[in-house]
Write a protein that holds these residues in place. Structure first.
Motif, PDB file in Angstrom:
ATOM      1  N   MET A  20      79.570  19.358  -1.791  1.00  0.00           N
ATOM      2  CA  MET A  20      78.426  18.624  -1.271  1.00  0.00           C
ATOM      3  C   MET A  20      78.021  19.148   0.104  1.00  0.00           C
ATOM      4  O   MET A  20      78.873  19.467   0.933  1.00  0.00           O
ATOM      5  CB  MET A  20      78.770  17.133  -1.144  1.00  0.00           C
ATOM      6  N   HIS A  21      76.719  19.233   0.327  1.00  0.00           N
ATOM      7  CA  HIS A  21      76.231  19.465   1.677  1.00  0.00           C
ATOM      8  C   HIS A  21      76.470  18.197   2.491  1.00  0.00           C
ATOM      9  O   HIS A  21      76.346  17.084   1.977  1.00  0.00           O
ATOM     10  CB  HIS A  21      74.736  19.791   1.668  1.00  0.00           C
ATOM     11  N   ASN A  22      76.822  18.375   3.739  1.00  0.00           N
ATOM     12  CA  ASN A  22      77.018  17.223   4.620  1.00  0.00           C
ATOM     13  C   ASN A  22      75.656  16.796   5.159  1.00  0.00           C
ATOM     14  O   ASN A  22      75.133  17.394   6.097  1.00  0.00           O
ATOM     15  CB  ASN A  22      77.960  17.586   5.769  1.00  0.00           C
ATOM     16  N   VAL A  23      75.081  15.782   4.538  1.00  0.00           N
ATOM     17  CA  VAL A  23      73.756  15.299   4.928  1.00  0.00           C
ATOM     18  C   VAL A  23      73.881  13.897   5.507  1.00  0.00           C
ATOM     19  O   VAL A  23      74.872  13.203   5.279  1.00  0.00           O
ATOM     20  CB  VAL A  23      72.782  15.302   3.728  1.00  0.00           C
ATOM     21  N   PHE A 112      84.864  21.744   9.349  1.00  0.00           N
ATOM     22  CA  PHE A 112      84.318  21.941   8.006  1.00  0.00           C
ATOM     23  C   PHE A 112      85.040  21.025   7.015  1.00  0.00           C
ATOM     24  O   PHE A 112      86.079  20.438   7.316  1.00  0.00           O
ATOM     25  CB  PHE A 112      84.431  23.413   7.595  1.00  0.00           C
ATOM     26  N   ASN A 113      84.462  20.889   5.835  1.00  0.00           N
ATOM     27  CA  ASN A 113      85.020  20.056   4.761  1.00  0.00           C
ATOM     28  C   ASN A 113      85.331  18.645   5.260  1.00  0.00           C
ATOM     29  O   ASN A 113      86.438  18.134   5.106  1.00  0.00           O
ATOM     30  CB  ASN A 113      86.280  20.695   4.165  1.00  0.00           C
ATOM     31  N   GLY A 146      79.096  21.255   7.451  1.00  0.00           N
ATOM     32  CA  GLY A 146      80.316  22.002   7.160  1.00  0.00           C
ATOM     33  C   GLY A 146      80.739  21.866   5.714  1.00  0.00           C
ATOM     34  O   GLY A 146      81.852  22.268   5.362  1.00  0.00           O
ATOM     35  N   LEU A 147      79.844  21.293   4.884  1.00  0.00           N
ATOM     36  CA  LEU A 147      80.121  21.041   3.470  1.00  0.00           C
ATOM     37  C   LEU A 147      81.348  20.129   3.322  1.00  0.00           C
ATOM     38  O   LEU A 147      82.091  19.916   4.276  1.00  0.00           O
ATOM     39  CB  LEU A 147      80.342  22.344   2.698  1.00  0.00           C
ATOM     40  N   SER A 166      78.395  27.152  10.462  1.00  0.00           N
ATOM     41  CA  SER A 166      78.861  26.731  11.788  1.00  0.00           C
ATOM     42  C   SER A 166      78.183  27.543  12.885  1.00  0.00           C
ATOM     43  O   SER A 166      77.832  27.004  13.947  1.00  0.00           O
ATOM     44  CB  SER A 166      80.386  26.874  11.887  1.00  0.00           C
ATOM     45  N   GLN A 167      77.995  28.821  12.642  1.00  0.00           N
ATOM     46  CA  GLN A 167      77.347  29.670  13.643  1.00  0.00           C
ATOM     47  C   GLN A 167      75.882  29.289  13.829  1.00  0.00           C
ATOM     48  O   GLN A 167      75.381  29.223  14.955  1.00  0.00           O
ATOM     49  CB  GLN A 167      77.473  31.139  13.234  1.00  0.00           C
ATOM     50  N   MET A 168      75.200  29.020  12.728  1.00  0.00           N
ATOM     51  CA  MET A 168      73.797  28.617  12.811  1.00  0.00           C
ATOM     52  C   MET A 168      73.662  27.256  13.487  1.00  0.00           C
ATOM     53  O   MET A 168      72.750  27.033  14.293  1.00  0.00           O
ATOM     54  CB  MET A 168      73.181  28.585  11.416  1.00  0.00           C
ATOM     55  N   ALA A 169      74.571  26.340  13.164  1.00  0.00           N
ATOM     56  CA  ALA A 169      74.536  25.009  13.782  1.00  0.00           C
ATOM     57  C   ALA A 169      74.723  25.100  15.288  1.00  0.00           C
ATOM     58  O   ALA A 169      74.134  24.325  16.052  1.00  0.00           O
ATOM     59  CB  ALA A 169      75.619  24.123  13.170  1.00  0.00           C
ATOM     60  N   GLY A 170      75.543  26.057  15.717  1.00  0.00           N
ATOM     61  CA  GLY A 170      75.766  26.232  17.146  1.00  0.00           C
ATOM     62  C   GLY A 170      74.599  26.895  17.845  1.00  0.00           C
ATOM     63  O   GLY A 170      74.112  26.411  18.874  1.00  0.00           O
ATOM     64  N   GLU A 171      74.125  27.998  17.282  1.00  0.00           N
ATOM     65  CA  GLU A 171      73.078  28.771  17.951  1.00  0.00           C
ATOM     66  C   GLU A 171      71.729  28.057  17.942  1.00  0.00           C
ATOM     67  O   GLU A 171      70.991  28.095  18.930  1.00  0.00           O
ATOM     68  CB  GLU A 171      72.938  30.152  17.299  1.00  0.00           C
TER      69      GLU A 171
END
Length: 349
Positions: A20-23, A112-113, A146-147, A166-171
């Motif tokens: 699952m995507h973490n939404v 993640f997870n 983080g799924l 994680s990298q995209m969420a940070g940048e």
């Protein structure tokens, strides 16, 4: 041979199910709660979920695939990218105004997870643990994709996808939050792959050429146009619990793999944990810790010993003996309280 192949095919199929995507659970995930809580929720590319997001953007499929869903992808398909970016600008402006008179900002970043219920439990515990003043302090509960899965066969599949998320969420996510904060004491407490979110916000993450090309073509996100971290005279302390990153994460994107990236002078301390009995960080066998997107910074001393040669901001606390990788386990350890005190964070009585 045929039976082994059949087993492998079945295993791959099973591992793809139930990811699952973490939404967000809320339809207003980027919101403010009284007296001093800011909620910040971004998708896999670091875009902030707008109000009533599900009505416009729907729900992602239950397979955790990178290309199937993102806010910007859907916004581009529907011709409403200006609407999405306009919401982001508005919310970030509101946050900037909200923290303008604050002295300290605490930012929590999960790994993640992890689903929202687990994350909220951990965030709630830390909130109660530290001594804060509603007038002078702001708490930012940062959420990223983080799924997550309850399928024991799908953990490895989640890991490889969540590393780029994680990298995209940070940048594109956390960095924009930090850019609204000026001249304050900022404490970022992260767990597991949340360390990558933090590091990607503070320095330039490395993406391979194929990822950069795909993310632009499929999701309408140009990695090369990411805004830099502003030098806003903040004093940033990072407390990284079970950091699931490695030496490669500190290598400079521009200078190549032989050079270390530049970390903002705003970062005064990176205090990490080392735990040679953490099963997830050692990837169960130990010799995999520095492979397949390394996790060995939090697993053993050798990466830390290399980093202290390059950076003066590092400190460590040894958690060896605790086998669990869970966020809740790390924050409930007495050693976490010691880390907080060592970084000038008082505990609530």
């Amino acid at each position: 041979m045929i039976s082994n192949l059949r087993y492998l095919i079945i295993l791959v199929f099973i591992s793809s199910c139930g990811i699952m995507h973490n939404v967000p659970l809320s339809q207003k995930p980027n919101s403010f709660d009284k007296p001093n809580i800011s909620n910040s929720f971004v998708d896999q590319n670091g875009n902030f979920y707008p109000d009533n997001w599900r009505k416009t953007y729907g729900s992602p499929p239950s397979n955790g695939k990178r290309d199937a869903y993102s806010l910007m992808k859907i916004a581009a398909d529907k011709g409403i990218t200006d609407e999405l970016t306009g919401f982001e600008v508005k919310k970030l402006r509101e946050f900037k105004e909200r923290v303008k008179t604050k002295k300290r900002v605490f930012v929590f970043v999960h790994g993640f997870n992890a689903n929202n219920e687990e994350v909220n439990e951990s965030y709630g515990y830390i909130q109660k643990l530290i001594k804060v003043n509603a007038k002078d302090d702001e708490i930012v509960r940062f959420y990223w994709d983080g799924l997550w899965t309850s399928n024991p066969f799908a953990g490895a599949k989640i890991w490889f996808t969540a590393t780029s998320f994680s990298q995209m969420a940070g940048e594109f996510g956390l960095r924009r939050v930090l850019n609204t904060i000026s001249n304050k004491d900022v404490y970022i407490i992260s767990h597991s792959r949340g360390a990558s979110v933090v590091l990607s916000a503070l320095a330039e993450p490395h993406f391979n050429e194929k990822f950069v090309k795909d993310i632009k073509e499929i999701h309408n996100v140009d990695v090369e146009n990411a805004k830099e971290l502003l030098e806003n005279k903040n004093r940033i302390t990072c407390i990284m619990l079970a950091p699931a990153i490695g030496l490669a994460d500190f290598k400079s994107q521009e200078a190549g793999n032989d050079s270390f990236c530049t970390i903002s002078p705003q970062v005064k301390k990176m205090h990490i944990t080392i735990n040679n009995t953490d099963k997830m960080l050692k990837k169960f066998f130990g010799f995999f810790a520095d492979k397949f997107n390394p996790t060995d910074l939090g697993y053993k001393d050798n990466v830390y010993n290399e980093l202290v040669k390059q950076y003066t901001c590092f400190d460590k606390t040894d958690f060896s003996g605790m086998e669990s990788h869970a966020f809740n386990s790390y924050i409930r350890s007495p050693k976490f309280k010691t880390m907080l005190k060592a970084n000038g964070i008082a505990l609530a009585k």
